[in-house]
Design an enzyme around this catalytic site. Structure first.
Site, short mmCIF file in Angstrom:
data_model
loop_
_atom_site.label_atom_id
_atom_site.label_comp_id
_atom_site.label_asym_id
_atom_site.label_seq_id
_atom_site.Cartn_x
_atom_site.Cartn_y
_atom_site.Cartn_z
NE ARG A 16 -8.33 3.95 0.18
CZ ARG A 16 -8.50 4.82 1.03
NH1 ARG A 16 -9.47 5.37 1.27
NH2 ARG A 16 -7.31 5.86 1.38
CE LYS A 17 -10.72 10.04 0.10
NZ LYS A 17 -11.09 10.02 1.53
CE LYS A 55 -3.38 -1.21 -0.87
NZ LYS A 55 -3.52 -1.88 -2.16
CB SER A 56 4.23 1.94 0.13
OG SER A 56 4.20 1.30 1.32
CB SER A 68 1.91 7.13 -14.82
OG SER A 68 2.30 7.93 -14.81
CB SER A 107 -3.84 2.47 1.68
OG SER A 107 -4.04 1.83 0.44
CG HIS A 112 4.57 -6.16 -0.94
ND1 HIS A 112 4.55 -4.99 -1.46
CD2 HIS A 112 3.06 -6.53 -1.47
CE1 HIS A 112 3.49 -4.66 -2.00
NE2 HIS A 112 2.54 -5.53 -2.20
CE1 TYR A 128 0.36 6.81 -3.44
CE2 TYR A 128 0.22 8.98 -2.34
CZ TYR A 128 -0.12 7.94 -3.08
OH TYR A 128 -1.54 8.11 -3.59
#
Ligand code: A3P
Length: 285
Positions: free
Chosen positions: A247-248, A42-43, A216, A127, A97, A182
């Protein structure tokens, strides 16, 4: 059980490859022109995968739009990924990961380029909470508070964010290692992509770069059937994820989800666990 504990790390039972749990795995050899993408889940892994593909294709989205994202940059530790990597001589884009202690040792003597993406762990937590709810292969919490506690304890897939991060940060300073956040990617995508190009020894013309930035972007990736997993062309993705991975796509969403008490509890654990590291490394501040 959704988690298989391996050397103290919880891994996703349904996805992990049997080779990974055997001696076979330790013999995996990284090649000089491989590019390894490292992240705690989730990074921003998929965002970076999309960008890497577009850098090598000089902004042309054809390749990114023709292969599902997990085949473009296979997962080292997952069943399909391991097979894809073994059956083809490379060069490879590889994703993982895994925490540093579980990587095949050949990584540390190879010249393979390593890109490590870090994200504010508060946003990683939020996330991860929503991601878990669309992923039947993950252990399901009863509430956000329960997931919050699991995260602080390292009782989520791939274990403690804190230990994972401390481990990968020990590679800092190596010539073949690039660490990005990120948040900087979000704040100034163009300059950050230029930095990645420089690291990889690639150069894009202006129009190629503009095309890369377009393809992207969050909006385009959310609609790209080969990137968002939901409507992907194989049954694998359909059973894996119930909603879009995009998601966001913002920094700081944790502020919409943490209570004051959770924010304070998080800060306490963060300060205790990360005490040895310079605050400059926390590139989201
Ligand atoms: P959110 O859940 O906060 O929206 P990973 O790829 O490591 O699983 O990380 C997923 C996170 O990256 C999700 O965060 C997802 O929305 C975000 N993401 C994916 N593509 C993105 C893009 N092009 N721009 C910004 N964020 C993106």
């Amino acid at each position: 059980d959704k988690h298989t504990w391996f050397e103290g790390i919880p891994l996703l039972t349904e996805l992990i490859s049997p080779e990974f749990l055997s001696e076979e795995w330790k013999k995996f050899v990284f090649k000089e022109d491989d590019v390894l993408l490292l992240t705690y889940p989730k990074s921003g892994t998929h965002w970076m995968k999309e960008i890497l593909g577009l850098i090598y294709e000089k902004g042309d989205p054809k390749w990114n739009h023709s292969l599902p994202i997990w085949e473009r940059s296979p997962w080292l530790e997952f069943k399909r990924g391991y097979r894809l990597l073994k059956d083809n001589n490379g060069p490879h884009f590889i994703s993982t990961h895994l925490p540093i202690q579980l990587l095949p040792k050949s990584l540390f003597t190879s010249k393979a380029k390593v890109i490590y993406v870090i994200r504010n762990p508060r946003d990683v937590l939020v996330s991860g909470y929503f991601f878990t709810s669309i992923m039947p292969v993950c252990k399901q919490p009863e509430s956000f508070e329960q997931y919050f506690q699991w995260f602080l304890q390292g009782n989520v897939m791939y274990g403690s964010w804190f230990e994972h991060t401390l481990g990968w940060m020990t590679m800092r300073g190596k010539e073949n290692y690039l660490m990005l956040s990120y948040e900087e990617l979000k704040r100034d995508t163009r300059s950050t992509v230029e930095k990645i190009c420089w690291f990889l020894g690639k150069k894009l013309e202006r129009a190629e770069m503009n095309s890369l930035l377009k393809h992207s972007s969050f909006e385009v990736m959310k609609d790209n059937l080969r990137s968002n997993y939901t409507h992907a062309a194989t049954s694998l993705a359909a059973t894996l994820m119930r909603d879009s991975l995009m998601r966001k796509g913002i920094s700081g969403d944790w502020k919409n989800h943490f209570t004051v008490a959770q924010a304070e509890a998080f800060d306490r654990v963060f300060q205790e666990k990360m005490a040895g590291l310079s605050p400059e490394l926390f590139l989201w501040e």
